[in-house]
Design an enzyme around this catalytic site. Structure first.
Site: not given
Ligand code: ATP
Length: 334
Positions: A65, A109
């Site tokens: 991330t 994600d």
């Protein structure tokens, strides 16, 4: 998962965001990956083209991330964030695609958990920057072709092996993130303590680093706990003594094994006589999904040399018995 008690140090999105490196130059470690990304970025800038699609894989908490948010910042473009499990149908993905401005990023994600229908929908979006939308039903159904701006998908996955080949092939670059060295984790702990305006000794930073299992997110969580402990029980400064007491209270041992890891090892030793035991069977005994074991528990135990994988299942090692101070039986499978 149910019956799983790893959350006494829960992740905190806000805390994570506050500590996240903002620029590529602030990213600690992962040198080879960062250097390749610099080239990739630089070429993109010089050609004034959107960045090619990028796949990041590796265990949780290693900075996927972080990298996904640093890259658009480096290029001065926008970032949209979603995840595989939250995209249950093409219509969930469509707004992200139509909102994507030229050169912007879409971070997905857990991309391996995207359903097949969504996956098929994203292929033409990634390849030709268009989507095929079906309007109406039955005989009246017709397909409308819609053009999109050229944008970049960054996919993150903990299991690149679970990605279908066609999806994997649509990523121009694939980067694997690996566990961090202690020196790198020490650096991350030091920097983040500074961001939190907390004093920490070098030894204490090392003690946190070596319990962090090679994982920056873990280092951050342990730092936060040590800081809370220092504030509650002392003057707020993180010393060696504070760290030792703080981790004793959490039942995290010197090399970072937690109660859940010890439960795993003890189950493998006692219930399965040291193995080989299949991960499904272990999952049943522990009341933890096998997936969770494979993603979150076993990587560290394998890396520490406490278990081994064999075709017939997991086997405990002598190193684990020594660490847990369990005497192996005189004879038997161990
Ligand atoms: P997941 O895959 O589970 O989403 P992740 O790999 O995306 O995890 P991040 O959320 O990027 O992990 O990282 C967690 C935290 O760890 C960040 O907030 C940041 O503080 C720290 N961190 C991660 N990687 C680095 C790094 N290379 N340098 C400095 N700090 C880092």
């Amino acid at each position: 998962g149910e019956g799983w008690d790893s959350s006494y140090l829960a992740d905190d999105a806000e805390y994570d965001d506050a500590l996240r490196p903002q620029r590529l130059s602030e990213v600690v470690g992962q040198r080879a990956v960062v250097e390749r990304l610099e080239v990739f970025l630089d070429a993109t800038r010089k050609r004034n083209e959107p960045l090619g699609h990028l796949l990041l894989d590796g265990p949780p908490g290693l900075g996927k991330t972080t990298l996904a948010s640093v890259l658009p910042r480096e290029l001065g473009t926008e970032l949209q964030i979603t995840s595989g499990p939250s995209l249950s149908a093409p219509k969930d993905l469509l707004p992200y695609l139509t909102n994507a401005s030229h050169g912007s990023f879409l971070f997905i994600d857990e991309i391996h958990r995207m359903p097949a229908t969504v996956e098929e929908f994203i292929y033409p979006a990634m390849e030709d920057f268009r989507v095929d939308i079906t309007l109406g039903e039955g005989l009246n159904a017709r397909t409308v072709n819609m053009k999109l701006q050229k944008f970049t998908v960054i996919g993150a996955t903990t299991r690149s092996g679970m990605l279908t080949a066609p999806l994997r092939d649509r990523f121009v670059r694939r980067e694997h993130l690996d566990f961090y060295e202690d020196v790198e984790l020490i650096e991350i702990v030091r920097r983040n303590a500074k961001k939190l305006r907390t004093e920490i000794t070098d030894e204490a930073a090392f003690e946190i680093a070596r319990r962090s299992r090679g994982t920056p997110r873990k280092a951050n969580n342990l730092l936060r706990w040590a800081r809370d402990y220092a504030t509650s029980k002392a003057d707020g400064n993180i010393t060696n003594d504070i760290v030792a007491r703080a981790f004793e209270m959490l039942e995290i041992d010197q090399i970072g094994l937690e109660r859940q890891d010890r439960r795993y090892l003890e189950t493998l030793i006692k219930t399965f006589s040291g193995g080989p035991a299949g991960v499904q069977a272990l999952g049943h005994s522990l009341n933890i999904p096998a997936d969770t074991l494979e993603d979150e528990v076993e990587p560290f135990l394998l890396r520490s040399g406490f278990i081994q994988r064999s075709p017939r299942g997991r086997i405990v090692t002598m190193a684990a018995l020594e660490h847990l101070k369990i005497t192996p039986p005189e004879s038997g499978t161990l």
